[in-house]
Design an enzyme around this catalytic site. Structure first.
Site, PDB file in Angstrom:
ATOM      1  CE  LYS A 131      -4.431   1.096   0.164  1.00 24.74           C
ATOM      2  NZ  LYS A 131      -5.622   0.367  -0.341  1.00 24.74           N
ATOM      3  CG  ASP A 171      -7.274   3.390  -1.001  1.00 21.04           C
ATOM      4  OD1 ASP A 171      -7.869   2.312  -0.973  1.00 21.04           O
ATOM      5  OD2 ASP A 171      -7.224   4.161  -0.020  1.00 21.04           O
TER       6      ASP A 171
HETATM    7  P1  NDP Z   1     -12.951   7.703  -2.798  1.00 27.26           P
HETATM    8  O1  NDP Z   1     -11.891   8.700  -2.616  1.00 27.26           O
HETATM    9  O2  NDP Z   1     -13.548   7.498  -4.137  1.00 27.26           O
HETATM   10  O3  NDP Z   1     -14.158   8.000  -1.784  1.00 27.26           O
HETATM   11  C1  NDP Z   1     -13.939   8.033  -0.406  1.00 27.26           C
HETATM   12  C2  NDP Z   1     -15.239   8.437   0.265  1.00 27.26           C
HETATM   13  O4  NDP Z   1     -15.087   8.292   1.670  1.00 27.26           O
HETATM   14  C3  NDP Z   1     -15.616   9.880   0.023  1.00 27.26           C
HETATM   15  O5  NDP Z   1     -17.008  10.007   0.048  1.00 27.26           O
HETATM   16  C4  NDP Z   1     -14.970  10.575   1.216  1.00 27.26           C
HETATM   17  O6  NDP Z   1     -15.549  11.800   1.541  1.00 27.26           O
HETATM   18  C5  NDP Z   1     -15.217   9.569   2.304  1.00 27.26           C
HETATM   19  N1  NDP Z   1     -14.199   9.736   3.348  1.00 27.26           N
HETATM   20  C6  NDP Z   1     -12.855   9.746   3.199  1.00 27.26           C
HETATM   21  N2  NDP Z   1     -12.258   9.958   4.363  1.00 27.26           N
HETATM   22  C7  NDP Z   1     -13.253  10.075   5.264  1.00 27.26           C
HETATM   23  C8  NDP Z   1     -13.270  10.302   6.660  1.00 27.26           C
HETATM   24  N3  NDP Z   1     -12.131  10.462   7.367  1.00 27.26           N
HETATM   25  N4  NDP Z   1     -14.493  10.350   7.274  1.00 27.26           N
HETATM   26  C9  NDP Z   1     -15.650  10.193   6.580  1.00 27.26           C
HETATM   27  N5  NDP Z   1     -15.675   9.994   5.249  1.00 27.26           N
HETATM   28  C10 NDP Z   1     -14.496   9.919   4.612  1.00 27.26           C
HETATM   29  O7  NDP Z   1     -12.347   6.325  -2.229  1.00 27.26           O
HETATM   30  P2  NDP Z   1     -12.827   4.845  -2.496  1.00 27.26           P
HETATM   31  O8  NDP Z   1     -14.289   4.801  -2.661  1.00 27.26           O
HETATM   32  O9  NDP Z   1     -11.956   4.278  -3.546  1.00 27.26           O
HETATM   33  O10 NDP Z   1     -12.397   4.124  -1.135  1.00 27.26           O
HETATM   34  C11 NDP Z   1     -13.286   4.020  -0.012  1.00 27.26           C
HETATM   35  C12 NDP Z   1     -12.814   2.915   0.913  1.00 27.26           C
HETATM   36  O11 NDP Z   1     -12.786   1.674   0.191  1.00 27.26           O
HETATM   37  C13 NDP Z   1     -11.411   3.072   1.492  1.00 27.26           C
HETATM   38  O12 NDP Z   1     -11.359   2.481   2.768  1.00 27.26           O
HETATM   39  C14 NDP Z   1     -10.561   2.244   0.532  1.00 27.26           C
HETATM   40  O13 NDP Z   1      -9.355   1.815   1.110  1.00 27.26           O
HETATM   41  C15 NDP Z   1     -11.497   1.079   0.292  1.00 27.26           C
HETATM   42  N6  NDP Z   1     -11.229   0.305  -0.896  1.00 27.26           N
HETATM   43  C16 NDP Z   1     -11.216   0.879  -2.141  1.00 27.26           C
HETATM   44  C17 NDP Z   1     -10.988   0.119  -3.257  1.00 27.26           C
HETATM   45  C18 NDP Z   1     -11.101   0.679  -4.636  1.00 27.26           C
HETATM   46  O14 NDP Z   1     -11.096  -0.120  -5.592  1.00 27.26           O
HETATM   47  N7  NDP Z   1     -11.243   1.976  -4.820  1.00 27.26           N
HETATM   48  C19 NDP Z   1     -10.635  -1.302  -3.142  1.00 27.26           C
HETATM   49  C20 NDP Z   1     -10.771  -1.844  -1.806  1.00 27.26           C
HETATM   50  C21 NDP Z   1     -11.020  -1.046  -0.740  1.00 27.26           C
HETATM   51  P3  NDP Z   1     -14.787  13.186   1.215  1.00 27.26           P
HETATM   52  O15 NDP Z   1     -15.166  13.489  -0.207  1.00 27.26           O
HETATM   53  O16 NDP Z   1     -15.327  14.129   2.192  1.00 27.26           O
HETATM   54  O17 NDP Z   1     -13.309  12.915   1.388  1.00 27.26           O
END
Ligand code: NDP
Length: 453
Positions: A131, A171
């Site tokens: 990561k 991510d």
């Molecule tokens: P994105 O950046 O597309 O979206 C993240 C979302 O989570 C946004 O809505 C963001 O809001 C919110 N968020 C981020 N930080 C926080 C926080 N501290 N508190 C509350 N909300 C928060 O990321 P992904 O959708 O790609 O990833 C989301 C999760 O899924 C992560 O844990 C990631 O590690 C996991 N994941 C992702 C994969 C992928 O293929 N993308 C694969 C496997 C796991 P804001 O806009 O306000 O930041």
């Protein structure tokens, strides 16, 4: 070989992890969650003790930390820190996303790389765990600033990665645009067009359904769990957190399968739409987040039937049948878990990595509901990344229908592996335990074959 771990019990093992990793609570939390299950399982398996396997997996192969300098639009020099954590490559090249978010620390990336090691093993594909990321905050930055940052980040990272060495992906804060900027810089420095990153655009080596795979996969996993109880998603209500890649695609699949999505969120708060967040509304949110780069609070201006709850509020108090935490780590604590349970929630499928804290995990386990940890339920994304690597190596691309079938098969396979190691005498499946043991066993057996390395 001396049985060095024979006398180390779980509390002493965790105390050692804490001592060696001061100020790294997320990493200690992730190791603790895995160790709770592994210690029980390896109790009578001397070979894993003797070879100190868990101790070795909980020590990354290497942690690379570097300075990332870039210039903002006003000409100011900005300095960020970048990392790549290469946790374990026993079963394949390191593989795992890159996160750009101000909350990124070495502890967060170490926990994610550790979890990734088990998740990648669970997919059945040959991928190790890694990561990376930076404490860079992409919010409010211009496209040019993002490009300059990505180029500077890759100018150091390129020497540590490679198609057979370490293959990063996206991510939080890193989507198709950022992967494009980083791949462009990698290609420029090395003059190599190889599958060194996944999540690429379709025109330049990307795979169909990669964008959708994590969210869709989390719902396929949920479907598999529900099936064991003779249930399905149709007619059920779902509470989802996040509004990024994983959340919007999980919502899309819930809706496609006849469920009703009640909430989405971001770090500022959540929206509750009692009429349901259907496909047209999900498309609107995708455009808001990916193109207009707005906030989820804007949703209620467009859809006045919904309510917005700010100040960082989380959606877990909204009564639902199904919960899918899809935002970030530790966004659902023990109290939230008790609230969900009191409201009759029957299944939780984690789209995010470690969104439930240890108290929450213990609450779900004790209540014996269907509870899937992210390392099992969100593995669809990295699985399709693995398929992207295969397509790049073979210089070919599979059709969408083929990939959809492969994704469903992989999620069903992960579910099967969880049942194999997690089903108790009373018929209840502890998916956390199942995922931990199945992932551990595959990596551990490879490590045993290599001797002391
Ligand atoms: P994105 O950046 O597309 O979206 C993240 C979302 O989570 C946004 O809505 C963001 O809001 C919110 N968020 C981020 N930080 C926080 C926080 N501290 N508190 C509350 N909300 C928060 O990321 P992904 O959708 O790609 O990833 C989301 C999760 O899924 C992560 O844990 C990631 O590690 C996991 N994941 C992702 C994969 C992928 O293929 N993308 C694969 C496997 C796991 P804001 O806009 O306000 O930041």
């Amino acid at each position: 070989m001396p049985a060095a771990e024979d006398h180390v019990d779980l509390p002493r093992f965790i105390a050692g992890v804490e001592k060696r990793n001061p100020g790294q609570p997320e990493f200690v939390q992730a190791v603790t969650e895995v160790a709770e299950d592994i210690f029980e399982w390896i109790g009578d398996k001397v070979k894993y003790h003797e070879a100190q396997i868990l101790r070795r997996i909980a020590e990354p192969d290497r942690v690379i930390s570097f300075r990332v300098c870039w210039q903002d639009d006003k000409g100011h020099i900005r300095v960020q820190r970048g990392w790549r954590v290469q946790n374990n490559n026993s079963i394949g090249p390191y593989k795992g996303g890159i996160r750009f978010h101000p909350s990124v620390t070495e502890s967060v990336l170490k926990f994610l790389a550790f979890e990734q090691t088990f998740k990648n093993a669970l997919t059945g594909l040959p991928m190790g765990g890694g990561k990376g990321g930076s404490n860079f905050n992409p919010k409010g930055k211009s496209a040019n600033e993002i490009m300059r940052f990505c180029q500077s980040f890759m100018t150091e990272l390129y020497r540590h990665i490679g198609a057979d060495v370490d293959v990063p992906a996206g991510d939080i804060g890193v989507g198709g645009r950022e992967i494009g900027y980083m791949f462009g810089q990698y290609k420029r420095i090395t003059n190599n067009f190889t599958g060194v990153l996944t999540g690429k655009g379709l025109e330049w080596g990307g795979s169909l359904i990669r964008t959708e795979a994590t969210g869709y996969g989390a719902v396929y996993f949920l479907q598999n769990m529900l099936k064991t109880k003779g249930e399905d998603i149709a007619g059920k209500t779902a509470v989802i957190s996040g509004s990024g890649n994983v959340a919007t695609h999980a919502a899309e699949k819930i809706v496609a399968l006849g469920g009703k999505v009640l909430t989405l969120s971001d770090s500022d708060g959540f929206v509750h739409d009692p009429d349901g967040i259907g496909q047209d509304k999900i498309d609107w949110v995708k455009d808001l987040k990916n193109v207009r780069r707005g906030r989820i609070a804007d949703y209620v201006k467009e859809f006045p039937g919904a309510t917005y709850h700010g100040d960082g509020a989380r959606p877990w108090g909204v009564p639902c049948d199904l919960a899918l935490p899809c935002a970030t780590q530790n966004e659902l604590d023990g109290k939230d878990a008790e609230t969900l349970l009191a409201n009759g929630c029957m299944a939780v499928s984690e789209g995010a990595n470690m969104p439930t804290d240890l108290d929450g995990v213990h609450a779900f386990k004790a209540a014996k509901i269907l509870y899937a940890p992210g390392k099992a339920s969100n593995a669809g994304g990295v699985a399709v990344s693995g398929l992207e690597m295969s397509q790049n190596s073979a210089r070919m691309s599979w059709k969408e229908a083929e990939l959809q079938t492969m994704l469903q098969d992989i999620m069903a396979g992960i579910h099967e592996r969880c049942l194999e190691y997690g089903r108790g005498a009373d018929g209840h499946t502890d998916y956390v335990k199942g995922a931990n043991i199945a992932g551990f066993k595959k990596v551990a057996d490879a490590m045993l074959a290599y001797g002391v390395v």
